[in-house]
Design an enzyme around this catalytic site. Structure first.
Site, PDB file in Angstrom:
ATOM      1  N   TRP A 241     -21.606   6.319  13.058  1.00 30.31           N
ATOM      2  CA  TRP A 241     -20.270   6.940  12.937  1.00 30.31           C
ATOM      3  C   TRP A 241     -19.383   6.352  14.020  1.00 30.31           C
ATOM      4  O   TRP A 241     -19.835   5.459  14.753  1.00 30.31           O
ATOM      5  CB  TRP A 241     -20.397   8.475  13.066  1.00 30.31           C
ATOM      6  CG  TRP A 241     -19.335   9.156  12.239  1.00 30.31           C
ATOM      7  CD1 TRP A 241     -18.136   9.648  12.663  1.00 30.31           C
ATOM      8  CD2 TRP A 241     -19.380   9.374  10.824  1.00 30.31           C
ATOM      9  NE1 TRP A 241     -17.433  10.160  11.606  1.00 30.31           N
ATOM     10  CE2 TRP A 241     -18.169   9.999  10.465  1.00 30.31           C
ATOM     11  CE3 TRP A 241     -20.308   9.087   9.812  1.00 30.31           C
ATOM     12  CZ2 TRP A 241     -17.861  10.354   9.145  1.00 30.31           C
ATOM     13  CZ3 TRP A 241     -20.013   9.443   8.508  1.00 30.31           C
ATOM     14  CH2 TRP A 241     -18.804  10.068   8.181  1.00 30.31           C
ATOM     15  N   ASP A 242     -18.144   6.837  14.139  1.00 30.62           N
ATOM     16  CA  ASP A 242     -17.300   6.208  15.162  1.00 30.62           C
ATOM     17  C   ASP A 242     -17.609   6.732  16.568  1.00 30.62           C
ATOM     18  O   ASP A 242     -16.928   6.411  17.524  1.00 30.62           O
ATOM     19  CB  ASP A 242     -15.806   6.268  14.816  1.00 30.62           C
ATOM     20  CG  ASP A 242     -15.257   7.661  14.645  1.00 30.62           C
ATOM     21  OD1 ASP A 242     -16.020   8.628  14.803  1.00 30.62           O
ATOM     22  OD2 ASP A 242     -14.049   7.794  14.356  1.00 30.62           O
ATOM     23  N   TRP A 243     -18.677   7.508  16.694  1.00 25.96           N
ATOM     24  CA  TRP A 243     -19.171   7.941  18.007  1.00 25.96           C
ATOM     25  C   TRP A 243     -20.684   7.835  18.094  1.00 25.96           C
ATOM     26  O   TRP A 243     -21.285   8.380  19.020  1.00 25.96           O
ATOM     27  CB  TRP A 243     -18.764   9.385  18.299  1.00 25.96           C
ATOM     28  CG  TRP A 243     -18.730  10.246  17.065  1.00 25.96           C
ATOM     29  CD1 TRP A 243     -17.593  10.657  16.416  1.00 25.96           C
ATOM     30  CD2 TRP A 243     -19.840  10.772  16.305  1.00 25.96           C
ATOM     31  NE1 TRP A 243     -17.939  11.404  15.293  1.00 25.96           N
ATOM     32  CE2 TRP A 243     -19.294  11.489  15.207  1.00 25.96           C
ATOM     33  CE3 TRP A 243     -21.218  10.701  16.444  1.00 25.96           C
ATOM     34  CZ2 TRP A 243     -20.089  12.133  14.249  1.00 25.96           C
ATOM     35  CZ3 TRP A 243     -22.018  11.342  15.492  1.00 25.96           C
ATOM     36  CH2 TRP A 243     -21.454  12.043  14.411  1.00 25.96           C
ATOM     37  N   ASN A 507     -15.283  17.384   4.973  1.00 25.96           N
ATOM     38  CA  ASN A 507     -14.418  16.894   6.048  1.00 25.96           C
ATOM     39  C   ASN A 507     -13.630  15.684   5.554  1.00 25.96           C
ATOM     40  O   ASN A 507     -14.228  14.648   5.228  1.00 25.96           O
ATOM     41  CB  ASN A 507     -15.269  16.483   7.248  1.00 25.96           C
ATOM     42  CG  ASN A 507     -14.430  15.760   8.302  1.00 25.96           C
ATOM     43  OD1 ASN A 507     -13.642  16.382   8.990  1.00 25.96           O
ATOM     44  ND2 ASN A 507     -14.572  14.451   8.402  1.00 25.96           N
ATOM     45  N   GLU A 508     -12.329  15.853   5.461  1.00 27.63           N
ATOM     46  CA  GLU A 508     -11.376  14.741   5.244  1.00 27.63           C
ATOM     47  C   GLU A 508     -11.547  13.996   3.924  1.00 27.63           C
ATOM     48  O   GLU A 508     -11.050  12.876   3.809  1.00 27.63           O
ATOM     49  CB  GLU A 508     -11.434  13.760   6.415  1.00 27.63           C
ATOM     50  CG  GLU A 508     -10.998  14.391   7.728  1.00 27.63           C
ATOM     51  CD  GLU A 508     -10.904  13.416   8.895  1.00 27.63           C
ATOM     52  OE1 GLU A 508     -11.392  12.294   8.785  1.00 27.63           O
ATOM     53  OE2 GLU A 508     -10.325  13.821   9.931  1.00 27.63           O
ATOM     54  N   GLU A 610      -8.808  19.629  14.036  1.00 29.52           N
ATOM     55  CA  GLU A 610      -9.305  18.450  14.763  1.00 29.52           C
ATOM     56  C   GLU A 610      -8.145  17.766  15.462  1.00 29.52           C
ATOM     57  O   GLU A 610      -7.058  17.677  14.903  1.00 29.52           O
ATOM     58  CB  GLU A 610      -9.883  17.395  13.809  1.00 29.52           C
ATOM     59  CG  GLU A 610     -11.276  17.592  13.382  1.00 29.52           C
ATOM     60  CD  GLU A 610     -11.817  16.367  12.646  1.00 29.52           C
ATOM     61  OE1 GLU A 610     -11.323  15.252  12.860  1.00 29.52           O
ATOM     62  OE2 GLU A 610     -12.725  16.583  11.835  1.00 29.52           O
TER      63      GLU A 610
HETATM   64  C1  BMA Z   1     -12.265  12.734  12.317  1.00 32.73           C
HETATM   65  C2  BMA Z   1     -13.627  13.332  12.219  1.00 32.73           C
HETATM   66  C3  BMA Z   1     -14.709  12.363  12.426  1.00 32.73           C
HETATM   67  C4  BMA Z   1     -14.342  11.342  13.446  1.00 32.73           C
HETATM   68  C5  BMA Z   1     -13.186  11.796  14.286  1.00 32.73           C
HETATM   69  C6  BMA Z   1     -12.750  10.785  15.293  1.00 32.73           C
HETATM   70  O1  BMA Z   1     -11.976  11.897  11.293  1.00 32.73           O
HETATM   71  O2  BMA Z   1     -13.745  14.043  11.045  1.00 32.73           O
HETATM   72  O3  BMA Z   1     -15.039  11.755  11.225  1.00 32.73           O
HETATM   73  O4  BMA Z   1     -15.422  11.059  14.216  1.00 32.73           O
HETATM   74  O5  BMA Z   1     -12.097  12.078  13.478  1.00 32.73           O
HETATM   75  O6  BMA Z   1     -12.304   9.617  14.679  1.00 32.73           O
END
Ligand code: BMA
Length: 998
Positions: A241-243, A507-508, A610
């Site tokens: 993932w991005d983390w 999510n998203e 978020e």
């Molecule tokens: C949102 C989250 C994650 C991601 C975060 C940071 O999109 O739902 O998918 O890690 O932002 O980019």
């Protein structure tokens, strides 16, 4: 070579109930079993007898009810399908990587440096879990259906008994209860194998066979991309993932149970609750889910016990079951004057136990703990708003609650090594940081039961997503059936937890319709897919368990986050359009190019589910996975570790807006000191970004008690880290609190003091700053009276600041409840500052609010020890920190060390000159995770300081405590490992860390 294994076991007292009598007796069982010594056969029967539930009053044919854990009684080994690796012992629950670590085939910590990439061979393999030989238990009855319940197969598994394939699994998010054909079985010498195929091979195959492209986000720098992860029901973040890293791990992540049922088996309980408007009456509609194997038995008498007292007698009519899995109404139970479950900070977390007992003695009873609370989402027009805004706030027990919390991701890449202790740490840290909600994000895993038990107990509300994230998904029948069954099982497992107040579909995934070329070009196709998945599959499956009326009385449903909500549920109609807008619904806000210390950068959102900015781990945490040659932000390792495109530049661009970069301390590439200072500075920058945004959103809480609630929730991205790398987390892998976590604790306090500051420069080049001071009070009904002082202070305590012109406000103020209170506002211009002996660079504003008392609406004083004599402090610089003049060479004196308890040590700290962003660390290296195959992610000494990351004023003494979560800390060790630093350290290579004289 046969030998007889004999034993005698005392089974103790067994109670058998039927509908007329209850009797107990003590049972001794003698048995004999043949085993083959050379094959080390296991005396399986003995354990089966110990564990089984033997008691039947059913009709003809099958007469046995029993179940037994397989992995507790039979050993398993693991080897690669080509047999080139292994066999070696397998641990269940567990996963292949962890077993490879235990077998010393993986010798290096998978999180160390580039190991993630070096371990990609594990994913390219297919793996076999194979049991030792086992015999069927003595009470095996061939007329019954023998079943194997697999509680967690991650993910693509071929299950065989004695070489006969009985099933293929493709979903890590559900259990499988498999009927074992008698043709596959023998009385003894049975072998169970589970062949786990590479998830990557499977997803790619599925994607290539699908009639059109179904895109998912592809994460930067992830070796496994493109993963087509959306074609398999498995944690999205397992694919990177991005983390976080991509281990794409596989394994048997939960237990295996062999069982036989004479008739029906109770799988779960659903309780739909309705509280009357005045909250004086609760009615509970109870349903149960059964696995039925014999439809001929009609009535099943039962009773419902609430907190040990019979509350209802009823019976289930099995003849109405059309399918093996069957949901039946038990009846309605009423509770008058119920004690309610409240979120943390608003009341008690009363739980009721509900037990269903079958009166004919044939079936095991089932107990669930529930809490009674009403949950509603209020989406209604907000009067007098320019864009016809619509509210988005949640009421619990008819009270609107400001949601303060964070997004939660999987605690570790290797889910099986996460312990109860780790999950408990998350809740203790959340509570300590004044949170009341966590969002279990849809790209990870459904958490085990104890996670939700902790949430119930702590009063921390959960926003629970279905595990679907950042992708579009296929709509073929097999895929939809998997999702449907997963939602049914998970909602049945979790639905009675009072802490779960929001269920989210994904999510998203709605905003993702705008992300991909294919869906931009052919949106209709993907919108139809979206509707099929969420409107026609996820939502009905969830409602099938929770009950259709639950969305108006006991849960909130959002089909995507962010989204605008629904027009109606029957028919199911969404409010389409821009899904992440400030005007309505919830918002995800990411803008890395803005000035994150300018509150105007943040939208006036109704609910922020978020938002965030990246940072890096502290040196202590990062060091455990680096080599000294990596100690540079531009080193190949640091670049490799970054999974968010341009992330390193985005962090740096925020820093250079507000700070000077750290000085270099050596010409070596591994300049440890300046690397350490960079990591500190990027952490401080992150905390300042979040503090600005979160204070702003708390300040935007409605000022009226009417419908205008404005911003009513902040869930920042993200609470925890999955490994040691750049991310948005506020708690590091291993458990250390980043500077951000301490800022969160202040901002999320039920009464919170904040300064909003806006500096502008006119055409003539004259600067002025608008100061607004707010106190936000989230406490229900209670007014706080506080003495508030707002003054100019000099960064250089030796400079000549005039007391008569530096005090801007001093008064006792009444802080109204459930709103944001603007205490005062004023403008600081150059003249005002120079009158006080200051300029923008030499002084800062300090506000203090000393809470005097809390009073109820009638004026009666309420005893609230947590608040009395509590002094809140907020400061703001008047220009960027890079233009601020500080005194150099601070030094600190630690004194009065005192062991408050075996886990808490308190001390005093005095610093000679004003030092911004004082940051204390407990550097015991056992703090960092052991990062081995051993269980547990959070280090032994993980814990927190009572206060940290604040402007330490010259000459002031601060009393601070450190609390270790799990282990006893000794004074000696603590003093040896305590260190502190401040902003001055970033620019002075020779300035020693603050340390107690030891
Ligand atoms: C949102 C989250 C994650 C991601 C975060 C940071 O999109 O739902 O998918 O890690 O932002 O980019």
């Amino acid at each position: 070579m046969r030998e007889t294994c004999r034993s005698e076991i005392d089974l103790g007292a067994i109670t058998i109930q039927n509908n007329k009598t209850t009797f107990s007796f003590s049972l001794k069982v003698k048995y004999s079993l043949s085993i083959i010594q050379s094959k080390m056969y296991f005396c399986f029967l003995s354990l089966v007898l110990v564990l089984s539930f033997v008691c039947v009053v059913a009709g003809d044919g099958c007469k046995q009810n029993w179940e037994v854990s397989v992995q507790d009684n039979v050993k398993f080994k693991l080897y690669s399908c080509d047999k080139k690796i292994g066999p070696f012992p397998a641990k269940i629950p567990g996963d292949v990587h962890l077993d490879l670590m235990n077998a010393n085939i993986i010798k290096i910590n998978p999180y160390y440096r580039f190991e993630e990439k070096n371990l990609s061979w594990v994913v390219q393999q297919c793996w076999v879990y194979q049991s030792d030989y086992f015999s069927l238990p003595g009470n095996y009855d061939p007329t019954c259906d023998l079943r194997l319940r697999m509680k967690g197969v991650d993910a693509v598994g071929i299950i065989s008994i004695n070489g006969q394939k009985i099933f293929q699994t493709v979903n890590a998010h559900r259990e499988h209860d498999l009927s074992i054909p008698s043709s596959a079985l023998k009385l003894e010498d049975n072998v169970l194998t589970i062949e786990l195929q590479s998830a990557l091979t499977y997803t790619k195959q599925q994607a290539s066979q699908y009639p059109y492209v179904v895109p998912a986000t592809e994460n930067y720098n992830v070796w496994a991309e493109p993963t087509s992860r959306n074609f398999l029901r498995k944690a999205g973040s397992d694919f990177g993932w991005d983390w976080g890293p991509a281990f794409v791990n596989t394994g048997l992540t939960n237990g295996l149970i062999l069982h036989q049922s004479a008739n029906a088996k109770l799988d779960g309980m659903a309780v739909e609750q309705f509280l009357s408007d005045n909250m004086q009456h609760a009615s509970l509609e109870i349903r149960v889910s059964l696995s039925v194997s014999d439809f001929s038995q009609k009535q099943l008498p039962l009773q419902v016990m609430i907190d040990g007292r019979v509350s209802l007698r009823s019976s289930l009519d099995l003849s109405t079951c059309k399918k093996m899995i069957c949901m039946l109404n038990v009846g309605v139970v009423s509770i008058n004057n119920p004690e309610l479950w409240w979120p943390r900070g608003y009341g008690e977390q009363k739980m009721y136990s509900i037990q269903i007992q079958f009166l004919d003695g044939s079936y095991q009873s089932l107990t669930r703990n529930i809490g009674l609370r009403k949950v509603q989402l209020v989406q209604q027009p907000i009067p007098n708003t320019k864009s016809n805004d619509i509210s988005f706030y949640i009421t619990i027990n008819n009270r609107s609650i400001f949601m303060r919390g964070a997004n939660f991701i999987p605690i570790d890449s290797f889910h099986s090594r996460v312990t109860h202790n780790d999950r408990s740490y998350i809740f203790h840290a959340a509570a300590e940081s004044n949170m009341n909600m966590l969002r279990v994000w849809g790209g990870g895993i459904y958490q085990p039961d104890d996670f939700y038990d902790l949430a119930d107990k702590f009063g921390i509300m959960i926003w629970q997503e279905i595990m679907l994230a950042c992708a579009l998904y296929p709509r073929n029948e097999a895929f939809l059936l998997e999702v449907e069954e997963e939602v049914r099982q998970q909602s049945l497992r979790l639905g009675t937890h009072p802490s779960i107040v929001v269920w989210g579909g994904n999510n998203e995934d709605e905003v993702a319709l705008n992300w991909f070329q294919s869906s931009q070009k052919n949106r209709d196709l993907y919108v139809a897919d979206y509707s099929k998945l969420y409107a026609d599959t996820v939502f009905p499956a969830l409602m099938g368990v929770l009950g259709k009326s639950s969305i108006t009385s006991s849960i909130v449903w959002v089909d995507s986050s962010p989204s605008n909500g629904l027009i109606s549920t029957d028919p199911y109609v969404k409010i389409w359009g821009q899904a992440s807008t400030a005007q309505q619904g919830d918002v995800h806000f990411y803008d890395y190019s803005c000035d994150c210390e300018d509150f105007r950068s943040f939208p006036e959102a109704k609910f922020v589910s978020e938002f965030g900015f990246q940072t890096m781990p502290s040196f202590q945490t990062y060091e455990s996975v680096l080599s000294p040659s990596d100690y540079d932000v531009d080193s190949p390792l640091l670049q490799f570790r970054q999974r968010h495109e341009d992330g390193n530049n985005q962090m740096q661009s925020q820093i250079i807006k507000h700070f000077s970069l750290p000085v270099r301390c050596s010409s070596d590439t591994n300049d440890q000191r300046s690397f350490d200072m960079y990591l500190y500075l990027v952490g401080i920058q992150q905390s300042r970004c979040y503090e600005t945004a979160m204070n702003r959103w708390r300040q935007l809480r409605g000022m009226d008690n009417d419908a205008k609630k404005y911003t009513m929730g902040i869930l920042y991205w993200q609470m925890n880290d999955i490994w040691q790398g750049p991310s948005w987390a506020s708690i590091e892998y291993g458990g250390r609190w980043k500077p951000l976590q301490y800022a969160v604790k202040r901002v999320f306090d039920m009464i919170s003091l904040s300064i909003s500051y806006l500096k502008t420069t006119d055409l003539k080049g004259k600067s002025s700053g608008l100061i607004e001071v707010f106190v936000v009070n989230d406490i229900l009904d209670l007014f706080a009276s506080a003495e508030i002082v707002i003054e100019l202070k000099s960064w250089k305590i030796t400079s000549n600041i005039k007391s008569e012109t530096s005090l801007f406000f001093k008064d006792t103020v009444i802080i109204a409840p459930e709103r944001s209170n603007l205490v005062t506002s004023f403008v600081l211009d150059e003249d005002t500052l120079s009158n006080a002996g200051c300029n923008f660079g030499t002084c800062y504003i300090k506000a203090t609010a000393a809470i005097i008392e809390l009073v109820d609406p009638s004026g009666k004083k309420i005893h609230a020890p947590a608040w009395e004599e509590n002094v809140l402090v907020a400061t703001t610089a008047l220009t960027t920190m890079k233009d601020t003049e500080l005194l150099s060479s601070p030094h600190a004196i630690f004194s009065n060390f005192h062991q408050v308890s075996d886990k808490t040590i308190q001390f005093d700290l005095t610093i000679n000159v004003t030092s911004p962003f004082l940051f204390l660390e407990y550097t015991n290296e056992e703090f960092a995770s052991k990062a081995s195959a051993a269980e547990g992610v959070f280090g032994r000494y993980a814990g927190w300081f009572s206060d940290n990351n604040f402007v330490a004023e010259g000459g002031e003494t601060y009393r601070i405590a450190y609390t270790s979560f799990a282990s006893h800390i000794t004074m000696d060790d603590f003093q040896k490992h305590l260190q502190g630093r401040s902003l001055q350290h970033v620019y002075d290579c020779n300035l020693p860390f603050f340390r107690p004289s030891y």
